[in-house]
Scaffold this active site. Structure first.
Site, PDB file in Angstrom:
ATOM      1  N   LYS A  23      -8.944  -1.273   5.622  1.00 31.78           N
ATOM      2  CA  LYS A  23      -9.112  -1.856   4.282  1.00 31.78           C
ATOM      3  C   LYS A  23      -8.077  -2.946   4.022  1.00 31.78           C
ATOM      4  O   LYS A  23      -8.359  -3.951   3.382  1.00 31.78           O
ATOM      5  CB  LYS A  23      -9.029  -0.743   3.226  1.00 31.78           C
ATOM      6  CG  LYS A  23     -10.283   0.150   3.283  1.00 31.78           C
ATOM      7  CD  LYS A  23     -10.138   1.440   2.528  1.00 31.78           C
ATOM      8  CE  LYS A  23      -9.272   2.439   3.233  1.00 31.78           C
ATOM      9  NZ  LYS A  23      -9.458   3.829   2.904  1.00 31.78           N
ATOM     10  N   HIS A  44       0.843  -1.195   0.000  1.00 30.58           N
ATOM     11  CA  HIS A  44       0.000   0.000   0.000  1.00 30.58           C
ATOM     12  C   HIS A  44       0.875   1.241   0.000  1.00 30.58           C
ATOM     13  O   HIS A  44       1.803   1.359   0.787  1.00 30.58           O
ATOM     14  CB  HIS A  44      -0.899   0.024   1.251  1.00 30.58           C
ATOM     15  CG  HIS A  44      -1.745   1.256   1.306  1.00 30.58           C
ATOM     16  ND1 HIS A  44      -2.945   1.357   0.643  1.00 30.58           N
ATOM     17  CD2 HIS A  44      -1.535   2.456   1.891  1.00 30.58           C
ATOM     18  CE1 HIS A  44      -3.441   2.561   0.832  1.00 30.58           C
ATOM     19  NE2 HIS A  44      -2.608   3.257   1.585  1.00 30.58           N
ATOM     20  N   SER A  50      -7.896   4.083   9.165  1.00 27.44           N
ATOM     21  CA  SER A  50      -8.657   4.085   7.906  1.00 27.44           C
ATOM     22  C   SER A  50      -7.960   3.195   6.866  1.00 27.44           C
ATOM     23  O   SER A  50      -8.572   2.293   6.278  1.00 27.44           O
ATOM     24  CB  SER A  50      -8.762   5.531   7.408  1.00 27.44           C
ATOM     25  OG  SER A  50      -9.140   5.584   6.064  1.00 27.44           O
ATOM     26  N   ASP A  84     -15.537   2.839   7.165  1.00 29.06           N
ATOM     27  CA  ASP A  84     -14.464   3.776   6.802  1.00 29.06           C
ATOM     28  C   ASP A  84     -14.932   4.716   5.701  1.00 29.06           C
ATOM     29  O   ASP A  84     -14.603   5.904   5.714  1.00 29.06           O
ATOM     30  CB  ASP A  84     -13.209   3.015   6.361  1.00 29.06           C
ATOM     31  CG  ASP A  84     -12.165   3.969   5.797  1.00 29.06           C
ATOM     32  OD1 ASP A  84     -11.679   4.813   6.575  1.00 29.06           O
ATOM     33  OD2 ASP A  84     -11.873   3.907   4.587  1.00 29.06           O
ATOM     34  N   ARG A 135     -14.936  13.033   7.477  1.00 25.66           N
ATOM     35  CA  ARG A 135     -13.644  13.653   7.819  1.00 25.66           C
ATOM     36  C   ARG A 135     -13.244  14.682   6.762  1.00 25.66           C
ATOM     37  O   ARG A 135     -12.705  15.741   7.064  1.00 25.66           O
ATOM     38  CB  ARG A 135     -12.550  12.575   7.936  1.00 25.66           C
ATOM     39  CG  ARG A 135     -12.672  11.736   9.207  1.00 25.66           C
ATOM     40  CD  ARG A 135     -11.770  10.508   9.131  1.00 25.66           C
ATOM     41  NE  ARG A 135     -10.378  10.866   8.937  1.00 25.66           N
ATOM     42  CZ  ARG A 135      -9.491  10.093   8.303  1.00 25.66           C
ATOM     43  NH1 ARG A 135      -9.848   8.919   7.824  1.00 25.66           N
ATOM     44  NH2 ARG A 135      -8.259  10.490   8.176  1.00 25.66           N
TER      45      ARG A 135
HETATM   46  N1  URA Z   1      -6.181   7.140   2.697  1.00 29.36           N
HETATM   47  C1  URA Z   1      -7.152   6.491   3.368  1.00 29.36           C
HETATM   48  O1  URA Z   1      -7.633   5.459   2.928  1.00 29.36           O
HETATM   49  N2  URA Z   1      -7.568   7.018   4.536  1.00 29.36           N
HETATM   50  C2  URA Z   1      -7.076   8.140   5.066  1.00 29.36           C
HETATM   51  O2  URA Z   1      -7.501   8.554   6.133  1.00 29.36           O
HETATM   52  C3  URA Z   1      -6.074   8.814   4.362  1.00 29.36           C
HETATM   53  C4  URA Z   1      -5.641   8.284   3.169  1.00 29.36           C
END
Ligand code: URA
Length: 443
Positions: free
Chosen positions: A189, A84, A185, A163, A170
């Site tokens: 995932k 990631h 967050s 999320d 957010r």
């Molecule tokens: N990418 C995400 O998936 N979440 C965040 O809070 C910031 C970047």
């Protein structure tokens, strides 16, 4: 006593630690739509101001992961791996790292997202390959990973839905930039996507969430802590985003540069970035005993051509047409080109990466809304990077554009992105270090 949002918000307002039950109550309520946005937003702001500890951050990530589907990859033989990146400009490493580690024996099973604003997304790059299918069914995804050791698909609609809702709030309540919230967050995932080994590429610099090395390390450590508590092997590379990665920005152009990297013909920064990420994955998967061994193995897969072969298998496995590999120049040749000339002379001290990403967007290569169409052909070739000397009138970058591009706005943005000074900047770093089982290692 029954749990209630008012009391949970009050606790965080008073800087108290939330229990696992309170965090789960909050996330379940967000998922079910039973908590009003004003209470959710109040808690998010209280968290941003008064912080969560590691245990609370882990609980939030787990609750969000379990708010939707949890992919169980255990029927796949071999070690499942994922990577990631926290977002960058010109970051096409997945297209190279996936085939490299797959050809070395790791099972690269990845779900990706699209680009938004100045950052690019892996799905958009892959869609720039004619015929490539990014919407695999779960069955197709599993079959391809089993057969080819590599598959990449769009995140399913039910991946960490809590999320998705929290991120949207957010975004409009100025509560994005908190390390615990970002880490939970992203990791919700990743945990839901199921891979055993997760390698993070945490960027720092003008084009990234984290502007300094120290903050990037903090974010990496927060994500690593969540993943390890969740039973995953975690590693992180801390890399620079004070100039775009490699030379090209734009979807077809980045596929082009990925192939060049697989051919061993790409610039040092992108090549090294792909090799380091691959080495961390190979170490995590137990296919290399150390980072040094991982680097050697990854490099050998490029040199032998096995990684390029695996790239072809990956593309054809998902319906893509690999005939573009026969004439790479024609693949990127459809647009007009114009150079952006420097208006000053001196050493380039920095390139504002976010502005370079915005220039690509003005050319038509990015989106401001999730629904926007993008033009896979347009983008930029970066000709000058920090540390280079530039004369007035010399080319900084080449724009690849079409009739619908806003070339003037893109040109002005590129010119403003470059800062020149009289003295050569101190060492320009592409990487700061990596984190493994034994801690942070500077590079
Ligand atoms: N990418 C995400 O998936 N979440 C965040 O809070 C910031 C970047």
């Amino acid at each position: 006593m029954a749990l209630g949002m008012y009391d949970i918000i009050t606790k965080k307002k008073r800087k108290q630690e939330l229990t696992s039950e309170e965090i789960k109550f909050f996330v379940d309520g967000v998922t079910a739509g039973t908590i009003p946005d004003y209470q959710t937003s109040a808690l998010l702001m209280a968290i941003l101001l008064n912080k969560m500890n590691e245990r609370e951050t882990y609980d939030l990530a787990m609750a969000m992961a379990y708010s939707g589907d949890m992919l169980d990859l255990s029927e796949i033989n071999g070690v499942t791996v994922d990577k990631h990146s926290t977002g960058g400009v010109g970051d096409k490493t997945t297209l190279v790292v996936g085939p490299v580690v797959a050809s070395a024996g790791a099972a690269f099973a990845k779900m990706s997202g699209r680009g938004l604003g100045h950052t690019g997304g892996t799905l958009d790059k892959l869609e720039a390959v004619p015929g490539f299918n990014i919407n695999l069914s779960e069955k197709q995804f599993f079959e391809l990973v089993k057969k080819n050791n590599i598959a990449l698909t769009a995140q399913s609609g039910d991946l960490a839905p809590a999320d998705k809702k929290l991120y949207a709030l957010r975004d409009v309540t100025a509560t994005i930039d908190d390390i615990s919230l970002i880490a939970s967050s992203i990791m919700s995932k990743k945990l839901a996507s199921g891979a055993k080994v997760i390698v993070l590429d945490v960027k720092c610099g003008s084009g990234a969430f984290m502007k300094t090395e120290a903050d990037a390390i903090k974010l990496a450590e927060a994500m690593i802590d969540i993943g390890r508590r969740g039973g995953r092997k975690m590693y992180a590379l801390i890399s620079d985003m004070n100039s775009p990665l490699g030379e090209y920005v734009g979807n077809r152009l980045e596929v082009y540069e990925s192939v060049k990297t697989l051919l061993g013909q790409a610039p040092k920064d992108i090549t090294e970035s792909c090799m380091l990420l691959s080495a961390l994955i190979l170490k995590g998967a137990g296919l290399a005993g150390s980072i040094e061994e991982g680097l050697k193995l990854a490099e050998s897969k490029i040199e032998s051509g096995e990684a390029l072969e695996r790239f072809k298998t990956f593309i054809t496995g998902q319906g893509g047409d690999i005939s573009f590999l026969d004439d790479l120049e024609a693949y990127i040749g459809k647009t007009e080109r114009v150079d952006v000339l420097s208006e000053s002379e001196g050493y380039i001290t920095s390139v504002n990466t976010e502005m370079i990403g915005m220039a690509s967007l003005y050319l038509g290569g990015g989106r401001t809304n999730k629904e926007d169409d993008i033009d896979p052909y347009v983008g930029l070739k970066i000709l000058k990077k920090p540390g280079d000397y530039v004369k007035k009138g010399e080319a900084l970058a080449t724009l690849y554009y079409t009739g619908s591009s806003d070339v003037n706005k893109a040109r002005e943005t590129v010119v403003s992105a470059y800062v020149t000074g009289e003295s050569k900047p101190a060492v320009v770093k592409h990487f700061y270090g990596y984190i493994d089982e034994s801690g942070y290692h500077e590079l």
